[in-house]
Design a protein around this motif. Structure first.
Motif, short mmCIF file in Angstrom:
data_model
loop_
_atom_site.label_atom_id
_atom_site.label_comp_id
_atom_site.label_asym_id
_atom_site.label_seq_id
_atom_site.Cartn_x
_atom_site.Cartn_y
_atom_site.Cartn_z
N MET A 10 -10.78 8.77 11.53
CA MET A 10 -9.93 8.38 10.59
C MET A 10 -10.49 7.79 9.16
N LYS A 11 -10.01 8.23 8.09
CA LYS A 11 -10.58 7.50 6.87
C LYS A 11 -10.45 6.15 6.85
N ALA A 12 -11.21 5.23 6.42
CA ALA A 12 -11.21 3.82 6.07
C ALA A 12 -9.89 3.39 5.58
N ALA A 13 -9.43 4.18 4.41
CA ALA A 13 -8.22 3.86 3.68
C ALA A 13 -7.10 3.90 4.58
N PHE A 14 -6.91 5.08 5.82
CA PHE A 14 -5.79 5.11 6.40
C PHE A 14 -5.98 4.12 7.45
N ASP A 15 -7.30 3.68 7.87
CA ASP A 15 -7.01 2.58 9.06
C ASP A 15 -6.56 1.20 8.37
N GLU A 16 -7.02 1.12 7.27
CA GLU A 16 -6.42 -0.16 6.38
C GLU A 16 -4.87 0.01 6.29
N LEU A 17 -4.21 1.24 6.07
CA LEU A 17 -2.93 1.27 5.84
C LEU A 17 -2.04 1.15 7.17
N LEU A 18 -2.74 1.55 8.26
CA LEU A 18 -2.13 1.37 9.74
C LEU A 18 -2.16 -0.08 9.93
N THR A 19 -3.12 -1.03 9.56
CA THR A 19 -2.91 -2.49 9.80
C THR A 19 -1.92 -2.86 8.80
N GLN A 20 -1.77 -2.60 7.48
CA GLN A 20 -0.63 -3.03 6.86
C GLN A 20 0.73 -2.72 7.35
N ILE A 21 0.77 -1.36 7.96
CA ILE A 21 1.93 -0.90 8.66
C ILE A 21 2.41 -1.96 9.70
N ASP A 22 1.22 -2.30 10.71
CA ASP A 22 1.63 -3.37 11.62
C ASP A 22 2.28 -4.39 11.25
N THR A 23 1.65 -5.07 10.07
CA THR A 23 2.09 -6.32 9.36
C THR A 23 3.62 -6.04 9.10
N ILE A 24 3.79 -5.07 8.48
CA ILE A 24 5.29 -4.61 7.85
C ILE A 24 6.13 -4.97 9.27
N LEU A 25 5.78 -4.24 10.35
CA LEU A 25 6.54 -4.06 11.15
C LEU A 25 6.73 -5.32 11.95
N ALA A 26 5.91 -6.39 12.01
CA ALA A 26 6.08 -7.54 12.50
C ALA A 26 6.75 -8.51 11.56
N LYS A 27 6.98 -8.17 10.29
CA LYS A 27 7.46 -9.11 9.31
C LYS A 27 8.76 -8.80 8.54
N GLU A 28 8.69 -7.40 8.15
CA GLU A 28 9.79 -6.79 7.05
C GLU A 28 11.19 -6.78 7.75
N GLU A 29 12.15 -7.16 6.95
CA GLU A 29 13.37 -6.98 7.44
C GLU A 29 13.92 -5.43 7.47
N ASN A 30 13.10 -4.78 6.42
CA ASN A 30 13.60 -3.21 6.47
C ASN A 30 12.37 -2.45 6.42
N PRO A 31 11.73 -2.40 7.84
CA PRO A 31 10.21 -2.00 7.92
C PRO A 31 10.24 -0.46 7.29
N LEU A 32 11.25 0.22 7.73
CA LEU A 32 11.34 1.83 7.49
C LEU A 32 11.17 2.05 5.78
N GLN A 33 11.80 1.21 5.26
CA GLN A 33 11.89 1.34 3.46
C GLN A 33 10.67 0.94 3.31
N ALA A 34 10.02 -0.17 3.79
CA ALA A 34 8.88 -0.70 3.21
C ALA A 34 7.57 -0.06 3.38
N ILE A 35 7.49 0.98 4.51
CA ILE A 35 6.56 2.08 5.03
C ILE A 35 6.65 3.04 4.06
N CYS A 36 7.90 3.28 3.59
CA CYS A 36 7.87 4.42 2.86
C CYS A 36 7.55 4.09 1.44
N THR A 37 7.63 2.89 0.88
CA THR A 37 7.24 2.50 -0.40
C THR A 37 5.76 2.14 -0.40
N LEU A 38 5.08 1.79 0.73
CA LEU A 38 3.74 1.63 0.87
C LEU A 38 2.98 3.03 0.80
N LEU A 39 3.45 3.74 1.61
CA LEU A 39 2.75 5.14 1.47
C LEU A 39 2.88 5.66 0.37
#
Ligand code: SME
Length: 149
Positions: free
Chosen positions: A1-30
């Motif tokens: 997988m592209k390095a950029a995608f690996d980095e995004l998956l790490t950021q998504i893990d952080t969002i899932l652990a911390k954000e109140e509205n993770p689905l919205q945050a993931i849409c915005t991130l992507l």
């Protein structure tokens, strides 16, 4: 997988652990991190009404807040339960246009306990935008969010 995608998956893990509205945050991130992901949203399956309803999204507002199973690309994914990658939306006859700028689209099913519960839909202003790497990356995103559906 592209390095950029690996980095995004790490950021998504952080969002899932911390954000109140993770689905919205993931849409915005992507939508902001990948230049050719121009609209990113979740549709939730309403099996009782055979209807998809729009959940969190990032990008331009769409009139397609409800889509009957079978209609458009999302409706076809609802019916078939398999990813659809459309490299040229103008060549697809069963298609619901959200934006005249959209040229390609990928829609992935989200399964929870083996039931089809939602979809991830991404539109691109670029023709032939999505590669196999995008698909693998987005399948991983779907697995990560399935428990929230
Ligand atoms: N193009 C989709 C409709 C949803 S919009 O892209 C946001 C389809 O044909 O199902």
């Amino acid at each position: 997988m592209k390095a950029a995608f690996d980095e995004l998956l790490t950021q998504i893990d952080t969002i899932l652990a911390k954000e109140e509205n993770p689905l919205q945050a993931i849409c915005t991130l992507l939508n902001t991190a990948v230049s050719y992901y121009n609209w990113v949203g979740f549709y939730v399956m309403d099996h009782d009404r055979s209807m998809l309803t729009l959940g969190p999204y990032a990008g331009a507002a769409t009139e397609h807040t409800e889509i009957p199973f079978g209609r458009g690309i999302c409706g076809q994914v609802a019916a078939k339960g398999e990813t659809m990658l459309v490299q040229d939306v103008h060549a697809e006859s069963n298609y619901l246009a959200c934006s005249i700028e959209t040229k390609s689209e990928i829609v992935l099913p989200i399964y929870k306990n083996e039931h089809l519960v939602a979809q991830l839909d991404i539109d691109s202003h670029v023709l032939n935008a999505f590669t196999n790497e995008d698909q693998l990356f987005l399948e991983t995103v779907c697995e990560k969010v399935a428990h929230l559906m």
